[in-house]
Design a protein around this motif. Structure first.
Motif, short mmCIF file in Angstrom:
data_model
loop_
_atom_site.label_atom_id
_atom_site.label_comp_id
_atom_site.label_asym_id
_atom_site.label_seq_id
_atom_site.Cartn_x
_atom_site.Cartn_y
_atom_site.Cartn_z
N LYS A 164 48.53 48.05 48.48
CA LYS A 164 47.66 49.09 47.91
C LYS A 164 46.23 48.56 47.75
CE LYS A 164 51.32 51.54 45.44
NZ LYS A 164 51.80 52.00 44.12
N GLU B 249 44.09 48.62 45.28
CA GLU B 249 43.78 47.89 44.06
C GLU B 249 44.35 46.48 44.10
OE1 GLU B 249 47.21 50.82 43.02
OE2 GLU B 249 45.35 50.79 44.18
N ASN C 245 41.97 44.47 46.43
CA ASN C 245 40.72 44.16 45.75
C ASN C 245 40.90 43.07 44.70
OD1 ASN C 245 38.79 45.09 43.16
ND2 ASN C 245 37.77 45.07 45.15
N SER D 119 36.77 46.62 41.97
CA SER D 119 36.84 48.08 41.97
C SER D 119 38.02 48.62 41.18
CB SER D 119 36.92 48.60 43.41
OG SER D 119 38.10 48.13 44.04
N SER D 120 38.81 47.75 40.55
CA SER D 120 39.94 48.20 39.74
C SER D 120 40.08 47.29 38.54
CB SER D 120 41.24 48.20 40.56
OG SER D 120 41.66 46.89 40.82
N SER E 54 41.58 43.60 38.94
CA SER E 54 40.79 42.48 39.44
C SER E 54 40.39 41.50 38.34
CB SER E 54 39.56 43.00 40.18
OG SER E 54 39.95 43.84 41.24
#
Length: 514
Positions: free
Chosen positions: A390, A392, A395, A407-408, A411
Motif C-alpha cells: 500500500k 502508506e 512512504n 505523506s502518512s 512514516s
C-alpha cells in the motif's frame, strides 16, 4: 287278511292325523311367537323412539341455553362498549366546549394584541423621530456622520478582537506543545519499556568445534588443497591454528560463514573430504540455506501476525537474519521496530497492523542486490511498490531517514521506532558497520571488471581474492587484472596497511564415461 289291511289303514290314518295335528299346532304356536316378537319389537322401538326424542329435546334445550347465554354475554359487551362510547362522547363534548371557550379567549387576546401593536407602532415612529433628532444633534456636535462613527467603532473592535484572538491562540499553542511533548514522551517511554529485547552484536568470526585435532589435517588436505578449495568455494578464511578442537571461520558476511560452517559440518560427518566433494557439498548447503532463509521469513511473518506479503519480500526478510546494521542483527532490529511501531500506533489510535508491517519492511533495502547505488530507504520503498504494498507502507519505508517527504502518519512512527531500536546502549557498533562497508566496497570494485565471477575479501580486508572465468580471461590478462584492481582500490578507497590482490584462474577439463 282284511283285519291286517284294516289295521294298517288305521295305523296310517292315525299317523296322518298326528302329523296334521302337529302341523296345525305348530303353525298356531309359530304365529303366537311371531305376534309376541313383533309386539316386543314395537314396544322396544317405541321406547327407543321416546328415549331419542327425549335426548334430542335435552340437547336442544342445552344448545338453546348456551345460545341464550352467549347472546346475553354479547349484549353485555355491546352495552359496555356503548357506555364507553357515551362516556367518550361526553368527554369530547366537554373538550369541545372548553376549546370554544379558549378560542373566544384567544380572539379577545388577538384583538388586544392588535390594539397594543398599533400603540407600539405609533410609539416606535415617535422613537424613530426622536432617535433621528438625537443622531442629528450628535453628528452636529461630533462633527462626523453616523456611518463614519460606526466604521471607526468597527475598526476599533476588530483590532481588539485580533489582539485577544492572537493571545488566545498563543496560549492554546503553548498548551498544545506542552501537552504534545508530555504525551510523546509518555508513549515513547511506555514503548521502550514494553519492548526490551537483548542486544545482539554481530562479529566477523565463527568458531567451528571439532572432536579431535586429527580432523584438522583432513580438512587441510595434501599440501593444503582441501582448505584452499573450501576457501575458494565459500569465500571464507579458514584459520587452523593451535587452538584445541576448534577451527575459526573468518568473513564479514554472515551468510558465507554460515555456508562454510554447515559445509564443514557435513564434510566432517561424512568423512569424505576432497575438492570435488567440497564443491558439491557447498552447492548443496547454499541451496539449503536459501530454503532456510525463506522459512525464516515465513516464521517471522507468522510470529508478528503479518499476512499477504509477496514471496520475494518474505525472502528478503529471511535474509535479514544474516545481515547486520551497525553491528545489530538486522532481523532482530526489524522485529523490534515492528513491535515498537505497533505499540505507538495503538496508543495514538492508528492501525497497529499497518504500522507493524511498515516497521518490519523498513530496512529491506539493506539486503537487496538491486541498485546498490541507491540509499537503502529509497531502494526499500521501490521494492515495496514493485510487490504491490500500500502507498502508506511504501512512504513509511522511504521516509524513515527523511529522504522522501512523509505523506502518512505511519512514516514518523517508523522513523521514531528505528531511532528507538538503534539508540539503546549496546545495540549498535559503528566501527563494525564501517568495516563491513569497506569490505563490501572492495568486493564491488573487483566485480566491476569483465570476466570476474566471484570476489572474496578475507583476512580482515588485507587480502582480496578474485576468481575469474578461464574462458574469458587469459593468464596475461589475469596478471594485468590484479594490477588494475590494486590501482583502483588504492585510488578510490581509504584503508589501513596494504591489500593483497590475488587473481585465481583455474582451468578444468571435464568428460563423462558412458
Amino acid at each position: 287278511m282284511e283285519s291286517i289291511t284294516i289295521a294298517i289303514l288305521s295305523l296310517c290314518g292315525a299317523v296322518f292325523g298326528f302329523c296334521a295335528a302337529y302341523f296345525v299346532v305348530n303353525n298356531v304356536v309359530l304365529k303366537k311367537k311371531k305376534a309376541q316378537i313383533l309386539k316386543e319389537a314395537e314396544t322396544e322401538g317405541e321406547n327407543i323412539k321416546k328415549e331419542k326424542i327425549f335426548q334430542a329435546k335435552e340437547k336442544f334445550l342445552q344448545l338453546k341455553s348456551e345460545h341464550e347465554q352467549f347472546i346475553n354475554e354479547r349484549n353485555s359487551q355491546i352495552q359496555q362498549i356503548e357506555n364507553k362510547v357515551k362516556q367518550k362522547e361526553l368527554v369530547i363534548n366537554q373538550q369541545n366546549q372548553e376549546i370554544n371557550k379558549k378560542q373566544k379567549e384567544i380572539d379577545l387576546i388577538k384583538e388586544n394584541l392588535k390594539a397594543q401593536v398599533e400603540i407600539v407602532n405609533r410609539k416606535s415612529e415617535e422613537c424613530d423621530k426622536l432617535k433621528q433628532e438625537a443622531i442629528e444633534k450628535i453628528e452636529s456636535i461630533a462633527g462626523m456622520t453616523a456611518a463614519e462613527a460606526k466604521a471607526q467603532l468597527i475598526e476599533t473592535m476588530k483590532a481588539e478582537a485580533k489582539t485577544q484572538a492572537m493571545s488566545y491562540i498563543n496560549d492554546v499553542m503553548d498548551e498544545a506543545r506542552l501537552t504534545a511533548s508530555k504525551e510523546a514522551k509518555r508513549i515513547v517511554i511506555n514503548t521502550i519499556q514494553r519492548t526490551a529485547p537483548e542486544t545482539a552484536i554481530e562479529n566477523a568470526v565463527t568458531v567451528f568445534n571439532i572432536e579431535s585435532d586429527e580432523i584438522k589435517g583432513r580438512i587441510i588436505g595434501r599440501e593444503g588443497r582441501n582448505i584452499r578449495a573450501l576457501e575458494a568455494a565459500t569465500g571464507v578464511e579458514i584459520v587452523v591454528d593451535d587452538t584445541p578442537e576448534a577451527i575459526l571461520l573468518s568473513a564479514f558476511d554472515p551468510v558465507r560463514r554460515e555456508v562454510a560452517r554447515l559445509a564443514l559440518h557435513q564434510l566432517v560427518t561424512d568423512g569424505r573430504i576432497h575438492p570435488a566433494r567440497i564443491e558439491e557439498v557447498v552447492a548443496k548447503v547454499q541451496k539449503q540455506l536459501e530454503e532456510e532463509i525463506l522459512e525464516t521469513g515465513k516464521r517471522t511473518c507468522i510470529d508478528l501476525g503479518i499476512h499477504g506479503l509477496h514471496i520475494e519480500l518474505i525472502k528478503l526478510i529471511g535474509r535479514m537474519k544474516y545481515r547486520s546494521s551497525y553491528g545489530q542483527n538486522l532481523l532482530q532490529h526489524a522485529r523490534e521496530v515492528a513491535n515498537i511501531c505497533a505499540i505507538m500506533a495503538s496508543e495514538l489510535g492508528l492501525n497497529p497492523k499497518a504500522a507493524k508491517r511498515a516497521g518490519l519492511l523498513h530496512d529491506i533495502g539493506k539486503v537487496s542486490d538491486e541498485d546498490p547505488e541507491l540509499p537503502h530507504a529509497i531502494l526499500g520503498m521501490k521494492l515495496a511498490e514493485k510487490y504491490k504494498e500500500k502507498p502508506e507502507i511504501c512512504n513509511a519505508i522511504g521516509a524513515h531517514h527523511e529522504e522522501v517527504e512523509m505523506s502518512s502518519l505511519l512514516s514518523p512512527l517508523v522513523l521514531v521506532g528505528d531511532a528507538i531500536s538503534g539508540a539503546r546502549p549496546g545495540a549498535r557498533r559503528e566501527v563494525i558497520e564501517s568495516y563491513i562497508k569497506r569490505l563490501q566496497d572492495m568486493e564491488n570494485i573487483a566485480l566491476s571488471y569483465p570476466g570476474v565471477t566471484k570476489t572474496y575479501a578475507i583476512q580482515a580486508g588485507r587480502e582480496l581474492r578474485v576468481i575469474v572465468g578461464s574462458e574469458q580471461v587469459t593468464d596475461q590478462q589475469a596478471e594485468q587484472l590484479s594490477i588494475d584492481i590494486a590501482k583502483k582500490i588504492q585510488d578510490e578507497m581509504v584503508y589501513p596497511g596494504q591489500v593483497k590482490i590475488t587473481v585465481i584462474r583455474e582451468t578444468r577439463s571435464v568428460s563423462f564415461a558412458k
